[in-house]
Structure formats: C-alpha cells, structure tokens
Design an enzyme around this catalytic site. Sequence first.
Site, PDB file in Angstrom:
ATOM      1  N   VAL A 254       0.438  -1.289  -0.256  1.00 51.20           N
ATOM      2  CA  VAL A 254      -0.562   0.317  -0.025  1.00 51.20           C
ATOM      3  C   VAL A 254       1.250   1.500  -0.227  1.00 51.20           C
ATOM      4  CG1 VAL A 254      -2.298  -1.185   0.821  1.00 51.20           C
ATOM      5  CG2 VAL A 254       0.029   0.186   2.020  1.00 51.20           C
ATOM      6  N   ASP A 255       0.404   2.585  -0.736  1.00 49.14           N
ATOM      7  CA  ASP A 255       1.041   3.754  -0.802  1.00 49.14           C
ATOM      8  C   ASP A 255       0.503   4.731   1.017  1.00 49.14           C
ATOM      9  OD1 ASP A 255      -1.650   5.219  -1.628  1.00 49.14           O
ATOM     10  OD2 ASP A 255      -0.750   4.668  -3.441  1.00 49.14           O
ATOM     11  N   ALA A 256       0.917   6.210   0.583  1.00 50.31           N
ATOM     12  CA  ALA A 256       0.867   7.009   1.057  1.00 50.31           C
ATOM     13  C   ALA A 256      -0.546   6.516   1.934  1.00 50.31           C
ATOM     14  CB  ALA A 256       1.343   8.131   1.768  1.00 50.31           C
ATOM     15  N   ALA A 257      -1.561   6.990   1.175  1.00 56.23           N
ATOM     16  CA  ALA A 257      -3.405   6.761   1.367  1.00 56.23           C
ATOM     17  C   ALA A 257      -4.063   5.172   1.356  1.00 56.23           C
ATOM     18  CB  ALA A 257      -4.265   6.808  -0.163  1.00 56.23           C
TER      19      ALA A 257
END
Lengths: 156, 156, 156, 156
Positions: free
Chosen positions: B29-32
């Site tokens: 997963v990314d920063a979001a």
Amino acid sequence: MSVPPTHRSGHPPAVGTFTTELSVRFPDVDAAGIVYFAKAFDYAHLAWEELLAAGGLPLHEAIPGRPWILPLIHAEADYRRPMRFGERLRVEASLTDVGGSTVTLRYAVRGAEGELRATVTLVHCAVDKASARRIPLPEEVLAVLGRAGLSLPATA
Amino acid sequence: MSVPPTHRSGHPPAVGTFTTELSVRFPDVDAAGIVYFAKAFDYAHLAWEELLAAGGLPLHEAIPGRPWILPLIHAEADYRRPMRFGERLRVEASLTDVGGSTVTLRYAVRGAEGELRATVTLVHCAVDKASARRIPLPEEVLAVLGRAGLSLPATA
Amino acid sequence: MSVPPTHRSGHPPAVGTFTTELSVRFPDVDAAGIVYFAKAFDYAHLAWEELLAAGGLPLHEAIPGRPWILPLIHAEADYRRPMRFGERLRVEASLTDVGGSTVTLRYAVRGAEGELRATVTLVHCAVDKASARRIPLPEEVLAVLGRAGLSLPATA
Amino acid sequence: MSVPPTHRSGHPPAVGTFTTELSVRFPDVDAAGIVYFAKAFDYAHLAWEELLAAGGLPLHEAIPGRPWILPLIHAEADYRRPMRFGERLRVEASLTDVGGSTVTLRYAVRGAEGELRATVTLVHCAVDKASARRIPLPEEVLAVLGRAGLSLPATA
C-alpha cells in the site's frame, strides 16, 4: 571530474514533452536480466513525479496540500524491446487527453539510441478528498503540466 | 483452531476461471493506505504463476525447461475501487484470446463480497529462446491452461 | 532554468566516503507516509551500484564479466528518524572492513541538513562462479572501491 | 483434487515458534534467479503480519486502532543459502528479546528439507502516536504474541 548523474530530468527535447532519465537498477530486473514488466509502471510514475515537481507542484506537496487527489483509473503498457540491467533510459512524457475529470499522459521509454522500448499510458481521475467523488479536473493541474512543458496539441 | 490461510488457490468457482486468493500486505500500500497501482500487476502475475502450477507447468520449471518463453507484450489495468491494507482479495483468471503467437488472460480482482476492485489484462507472446523470435503459441500452453480450468468460450 | 537533478552522485565530500543522492519516491513509502523499512536496503544497494560505476566496474558489467560475484552474506540497518515522501536524501558510503573473502561497507543515509536518518551495513562475500565457493577477495574489488574514493582508515 | 495452498500459516511446529509458509515469486528474484537480498525482510514482515493476525490483532487493525505503533528501529539478516524462484519456504518466528520499549523477533527462513536459508531479526520500538515518543511496550503486544504461540524462554 564529475560522476555523471544517474537520474536526471530536464526540459523537453521537443515541444510538448518532458524528459526524465533513469538507470535500470539491479532490483528492477527479473531472472532473465530484463526489467520486470510491472516496473515499467514505476518508471512512468517516476516521470510523473518529476514533471509535477518541474511544474511547481511536487506530488508530496500536492497530496496533503490540495482538496483533491489524482488516483489512477487506468494504466497500460506496451513492451517493444527488453530493457536491461545497467541501461540508461529516457522517459518522454506527453499529454494525450483531457476529459471532464480525467487527464491522460503517455510515457515513451527510450534507450540510448532513442529507440522505443516501451510505452506506458496513465489515466488519472480528479477526486474530491472529502466526498471521495469525481470532480472536474482542477485547472491547476493543466497549469502545472503546462509549466513542465506539456500541453495538448492544438486541434484544427 | 486453525489459522486461516492467507493465500489460497483453488479450482474454478465457475467454468472457465481459475481463482487465487491473496491478502493485501503492508508493503503493497501507498501513503494513502491503498494498494499502489502497479501492485495490481503483481497480483495478476501471482495468479498467472498459480494457474501455471495448477496446470502442471510451474513457471520456475517452464523458464529453464522449455525452448520458449512467454514474455508480456501488453499489460493493462482498470481500477474500480480502492484495495486496502489487510483485505482479502480474490483474483479470477480467465482466458480471453488466443492469437497466432499470443495468449491473453484477464484477471478480475474482487473483494470479500465479490465486488470488482480492478481488472488486469496481460498479453503474452511466445518467443523462441534461441532465436529470440516470435513463434506460434506452443500447444502445451493451452493444454496447461486447460488443466487449470481455462478455455476460450466456444463460438457459435 | 534547469530542472534540478533528482538523483545525483558525486565524489566524496570527505576523505573515504562516496556520496549518492536520491529522492524518496511515492512507491517507497508505506501507509504512514514514511519509507518502508526494507527500502533502506535498496537505497544502500543503489549507492553500491553508483560507487562501483564510479570506480570503473559497473555491476551490470561485473556480473557477466568476472569469474566471481559478491553476494551479500549479511545486511543490517538502524533507523534513526523517519524518511518521508519527497525528501532528498544523501547516502554516504564508506569502507569499514575487509576480511579474507569479505568486504563490508557502511551507508549513512542523511537528510537535507545532514542529520542521520538511517545507517545500513552490507557485507559481501567473494564467491567463485564456477565452483560456488568462497574465494579470497579479488584485488580488483579494492581497486574499484579505491577509485571511487573508498579505502580503509590506516591503522597505527 | 485440491490445489495445494501456496502460502499457508499455522500454529507452532514447536513450542515458542510461529510458522508461515510462502513461495518464492517471480518478482522476488534477481538476475541470478535467486531472491534479492532485501526481499528477505519482506518475508519476515509477512510472517510478522501473519502472527499478529493469528494473535488476534491484525496489523491493519492495530495501526488505526491503537494509540501506539511499533516501527522498526533495527533490522538485520544473515544469508546462508540461496533461495530460488518457485521454492516453498517456511518462516519460523520466535520471540528473542523484550526490552523497556522494544520487542525483538527472529525469523528463521527454511527450505523444504528444513535447512536454514536465512535468518532475519527485527527490533520494533513502541511509540506513542500522539507524542511520537517512545513508550513502555504495551502489555497487549506480548499478549498478542503469546496467543500466536510466542513467548520468551523462561530463565533460570
């Protein structure tokens, strides 16, 4: 003597494109010594980060600092020739479409002689953070892309 | 009490599909907090690896053991709804096209309620290792896919 | 106006170190917006690739072109302060030990103000490709590191 | 006939360990066909995610649901034998130390015959989210690990 930069970005070599350079790194390649296919999307995203920064709105400032985000709704790549460990590549970004909520960029990945290795197309959609709904593409996005040298070809 | 498997593969829930299950992992997963877009291609490739194994020709045996390889010439994804850290996803693979040298699979990534999160399409091309040239798709490829439950819909 | 390079390498800012610069990219960070811990090892490996190239033996030439390889037998990292998306980081490599078959480098990852974010230590072991056995560290390795500015501190 | 699971987790094969199984995937390996060194840290983190889930507090619930987080302050790996594409590996986690704010786990990565391929050690530190300061290790952490079968060896 200066060590040559291994990842350099610059102004468009041609009207309407923004060029980022990168080197193929060891972790990028698969067991065949060529770039793992999904990595081409990282190369395009790297160019996206670079051109936003060149246009004055780096992604790391845009994400917390704007009421909208630009998630991807579509991504695609065509692979023409293998990209190998150690190669220098040039990613040429151009703006290919602007819709109601969407903006589409095409990234041509080229080798040292300019030959095409892959093309990647990324379609972003403007979404309001608060409501999680689509919104018309903010004008600022096109302004940022314009400052990075990208604009839609004029139509007759 | 048994700990539920976190990545399980199985026979087709429906004619013509092969299903792989996976969990969204922290590094995906990314920063979001949602799956980074390029990761969807890894999920599809994971399903590809699983279905080859189910069909009796695991990729790690196919690569060294056959005179041909099946590199990707095209990859694309459509993102419908965010995939979040910790979620269980189901990847349903189906065979959508067979050309002279190519084979195309579609991967529908679904959430716990069966709702579509993303679709990924991967187009492989048969290449002779020795000559690095395209060759007709080896019959073994379709036989392997068939043993994993995948076949083209019959046409009228 | 030139777009600032986003990944630049150069000669040692101090005796005995080799510095590589990089930017923290979107796919590098986790759900908390900070660099995923394992990524620090990629940053160190990137610096390793850069310093080998600066020393005249790029890794992509060394792997096929030498009878030996230098696989890692140990890797470790200490994390001091979070590294965030968009940050410019500086990786300072230094040579910390040379054993019979091994060579150890330490990578200090620093932020814009020079403050330490993480340190990574990588221990490579020279292995003969043909026999898959340990061999004495080839002299060429130290020569390459030396040309990149790295040497062991003289001992009294 | 059921397709064998490709990533299975389960209760301790021995007192004090928690075992996770995984397969080496195509994107995990480098140009030499063996697992890229930094990937071993992903394997350990995967086991960490699995054992937290087995202990009743999945990481994706812990991160938003607790006032503390457990970032890594140290990570290290020793590589014994190459891990190859397609191999089934077993990751055995054990609890090796509990300090004031820290908890240390060791992950032994083993091949099909039980032979050691790599060991990874991860040291987590309890941090209060609001203040970003170290706090004493929450008792819940040890309770979760205990429910997954992990405890410190009793000392004389």
